[in-house]
Design a protein around this motif. Sequence first.
Motif, mmCIF file in Angstrom:
data_model
loop_
_atom_site.group_PDB
_atom_site.id
_atom_site.type_symbol
_atom_site.label_atom_id
_atom_site.label_comp_id
_atom_site.label_asym_id
_atom_site.label_seq_id
_atom_site.Cartn_x
_atom_site.Cartn_y
_atom_site.Cartn_z
ATOM 1 N N GLN A 38 0.844 -1.190 0.000
ATOM 2 C CA GLN A 38 0.000 0.000 0.000
ATOM 3 C C GLN A 38 0.878 1.238 0.000
ATOM 4 O OE1 GLN A 38 -2.976 0.081 3.111
ATOM 5 N NE2 GLN A 38 -4.255 1.452 1.912
ATOM 6 N N ALA A 39 0.715 2.037 -1.036
ATOM 7 C CA ALA A 39 1.402 3.329 -1.118
ATOM 8 C C ALA A 39 0.466 4.404 -0.590
ATOM 9 C CB ALA A 39 1.796 3.614 -2.562
ATOM 10 N N PRO A 40 1.003 5.541 -0.146
ATOM 11 C CA PRO A 40 0.152 6.616 0.391
ATOM 12 C C PRO A 40 -0.928 7.023 -0.604
ATOM 13 C CG PRO A 40 2.442 7.076 0.850
ATOM 14 C CD PRO A 40 2.421 5.881 -0.051
ATOM 15 N N GLY A 41 -2.155 7.090 -0.125
ATOM 16 C CA GLY A 41 -3.263 7.536 -0.957
ATOM 17 C C GLY A 41 -3.791 6.510 -1.931
ATOM 18 N N THR A 42 -3.338 5.268 -1.807
ATOM 19 C CA THR A 42 -3.805 4.229 -2.726
ATOM 20 C C THR A 42 -4.429 3.084 -1.942
ATOM 21 O OG1 THR A 42 -1.753 2.937 -2.756
ATOM 22 C CG2 THR A 42 -1.900 4.802 -4.284
ATOM 23 N N GLU A 43 -5.141 2.235 -2.658
ATOM 24 C CA GLU A 43 -5.724 1.065 -2.034
ATOM 25 C C GLU A 43 -4.671 -0.033 -1.849
ATOM 26 O OE1 GLU A 43 -10.362 1.335 -3.596
ATOM 27 O OE2 GLU A 43 -9.069 -0.317 -4.236
ATOM 28 N N ARG A 44 -4.942 -0.909 -0.912
ATOM 29 C CA ARG A 44 -4.072 -2.053 -0.698
ATOM 30 C C ARG A 44 -4.094 -2.927 -1.953
ATOM 31 N NH1 ARG A 44 -4.274 -4.407 5.228
ATOM 32 N NH2 ARG A 44 -3.965 -2.160 5.476
ATOM 33 N N GLU A 45 -2.913 -3.315 -2.405
ATOM 34 C CA GLU A 45 -2.759 -4.008 -3.678
ATOM 35 C C GLU A 45 -2.132 -5.375 -3.468
ATOM 36 O OE1 GLU A 45 -0.303 -3.220 -7.875
ATOM 37 O OE2 GLU A 45 0.272 -2.213 -6.025
ATOM 38 N N ARG A 81 11.123 -12.351 -2.625
ATOM 39 C CA ARG A 81 12.327 -11.875 -3.276
ATOM 40 C C ARG A 81 11.908 -10.889 -4.365
ATOM 41 N NH1 ARG A 81 17.775 -11.167 -2.568
ATOM 42 N NH2 ARG A 81 18.778 -10.949 -4.619
ATOM 43 N N MET A 82 12.437 -9.674 -4.288
ATOM 44 C CA MET A 82 12.058 -8.615 -5.216
ATOM 45 C C MET A 82 13.289 -8.197 -6.005
ATOM 46 S SD MET A 82 9.535 -6.380 -2.775
ATOM 47 C CE MET A 82 10.873 -5.760 -1.760
ATOM 48 N N ASN A 83 13.267 -8.458 -7.292
ATOM 49 C CA ASN A 83 14.366 -8.084 -8.185
ATOM 50 C C ASN A 83 13.938 -6.944 -9.104
ATOM 51 O OD1 ASN A 83 15.994 -10.218 -7.165
ATOM 52 N ND2 ASN A 83 15.093 -11.647 -8.643
ATOM 53 N N SER A 84 14.928 -6.294 -9.692
ATOM 54 C CA SER A 84 14.678 -5.221 -10.667
ATOM 55 C C SER A 84 13.660 -4.218 -10.135
ATOM 56 C CB SER A 84 14.198 -5.819 -11.993
ATOM 57 O OG SER A 84 15.122 -6.755 -12.495
ATOM 58 N N LEU A 85 13.897 -3.758 -8.940
ATOM 59 C CA LEU A 85 12.935 -2.860 -8.298
ATOM 60 C C LEU A 85 12.804 -1.548 -9.050
ATOM 61 C CD1 LEU A 85 13.809 -3.672 -4.619
ATOM 62 C CD2 LEU A 85 11.527 -3.824 -5.620
ATOM 63 N N LYS A 86 11.590 -1.020 -9.027
ATOM 64 C CA LYS A 86 11.257 0.228 -9.705
ATOM 65 C C LYS A 86 10.700 1.208 -8.690
ATOM 66 C CE LYS A 86 9.665 -2.470 -13.709
ATOM 67 N NZ LYS A 86 8.498 -2.733 -14.602
ATOM 68 N N PRO A 87 10.749 2.493 -8.973
ATOM 69 C CA PRO A 87 10.171 3.477 -8.045
ATOM 70 C C PRO A 87 8.696 3.197 -7.740
ATOM 71 C CG PRO A 87 11.568 4.586 -9.620
ATOM 72 C CD PRO A 87 11.491 3.158 -10.062
ATOM 73 N N GLU A 88 7.968 2.667 -8.698
ATOM 74 C CA GLU A 88 6.547 2.380 -8.458
ATOM 75 C C GLU A 88 6.328 1.188 -7.523
ATOM 76 O OE1 GLU A 88 8.095 2.779 -11.415
ATOM 77 O OE2 GLU A 88 7.253 1.425 -12.948
ATOM 78 N N ASP A 89 7.391 0.495 -7.143
ATOM 79 C CA ASP A 89 7.279 -0.556 -6.133
ATOM 80 C C ASP A 89 7.325 0.010 -4.719
ATOM 81 O OD1 ASP A 89 9.391 -2.545 -8.223
ATOM 82 O OD2 ASP A 89 7.217 -2.737 -7.987
ATOM 83 N N THR A 90 7.578 1.292 -4.591
ATOM 84 C CA THR A 90 7.630 1.929 -3.277
ATOM 85 C C THR A 90 6.288 1.829 -2.582
ATOM 86 O OG1 THR A 90 9.372 3.474 -3.931
ATOM 87 C CG2 THR A 90 7.961 4.124 -2.085
ATOM 88 N N ALA A 91 6.300 1.264 -1.366
ATOM 89 C CA ALA A 91 5.064 1.069 -0.603
ATOM 90 C C ALA A 91 5.403 0.424 0.736
ATOM 91 C CB ALA A 91 4.105 0.157 -1.368
ATOM 92 N N VAL A 92 4.414 0.380 1.595
ATOM 93 C CA VAL A 92 4.491 -0.479 2.775
ATOM 94 C C VAL A 92 4.021 -1.862 2.348
ATOM 95 C CG1 VAL A 92 3.578 -0.939 5.068
ATOM 96 C CG2 VAL A 92 4.123 1.408 4.396
ATOM 97 N N TYR A 93 4.837 -2.854 2.612
ATOM 98 C CA TYR A 93 4.522 -4.234 2.251
ATOM 99 C C TYR A 93 4.029 -4.964 3.497
ATOM 100 C CZ TYR A 93 6.455 -3.717 -2.389
ATOM 101 O OH TYR A 93 6.674 -3.318 -3.693
ATOM 102 N N ILE A 106 -7.972 -15.216 -3.484
ATOM 103 C CA ILE A 106 -6.606 -15.108 -2.976
ATOM 104 C C ILE A 106 -6.002 -13.732 -3.186
ATOM 105 C CG2 ILE A 106 -5.140 -15.819 -4.931
ATOM 106 C CD1 ILE A 106 -4.040 -17.985 -2.942
ATOM 107 N N THR A 107 -6.500 -12.976 -4.133
ATOM 108 C CA THR A 107 -5.950 -11.640 -4.384
ATOM 109 C C THR A 107 -6.706 -10.538 -3.645
ATOM 110 O OG1 THR A 107 -7.340 -11.270 -6.317
ATOM 111 C CG2 THR A 107 -5.208 -12.355 -6.690
ATOM 112 N N GLN A 108 -7.708 -10.901 -2.874
ATOM 113 C CA GLN A 108 -8.579 -9.914 -2.228
ATOM 114 C C GLN A 108 -8.242 -9.779 -0.751
ATOM 115 O OE1 GLN A 108 -12.667 -10.836 -3.361
ATOM 116 N NE2 GLN A 108 -11.846 -11.822 -5.202
ATOM 117 N N PHE A 109 -7.767 -8.622 -0.342
ATOM 118 C CA PHE A 109 -7.210 -8.461 0.992
ATOM 119 C C PHE A 109 -8.238 -8.697 2.099
ATOM 120 C CE2 PHE A 109 -8.983 -4.443 2.393
ATOM 121 C CZ PHE A 109 -9.262 -3.762 1.232
ATOM 122 N N HIS A 110 -9.500 -8.408 1.839
ATOM 123 C CA HIS A 110 -10.494 -8.511 2.907
ATOM 124 C C HIS A 110 -10.825 -9.963 3.267
ATOM 125 C CE1 HIS A 110 -12.726 -8.229 -0.914
ATOM 126 N NE2 HIS A 110 -13.587 -9.050 -0.361
#
Length: 125
Positions: A38-45, A81-93, A106-110
Amino acid sequence: VQLQASGGGLVQTGTSLRLSCAASGSTFTSYTVAWFRQAPGTEREFVAAIKRSSSSTYYADSVKGRFSISRDNAKNTVYLRMNSLKPEDTAVYLCAADRGIITSSITQFHHYDYWGQGTLVTVSS
């Protein structure tokens, strides 16, 4: 089950990180474990998930081919394991676990009952 996420940090574009989600308090092998972010101002992904048997893994399209999820049931730990990281990967994991989740959810956080506290990943350009 209690979950503890760790391994985040500040890294540069193109580098790698490995996140850990350590579990305690219950039979870890019974749980499907997932990573969300989850990045600031976005939904949990949804990012990735791994089923109890480790034979089934799932990835968001945005990370497929770059991220890899695995588990070590002897250590009660799931890794991302996170390779080839990009700025858009910035978030709280955040890692999450559930014992009875079905594949279609399985993809739905709730649908996940248990959550760790999150670890911050910052990718600088």
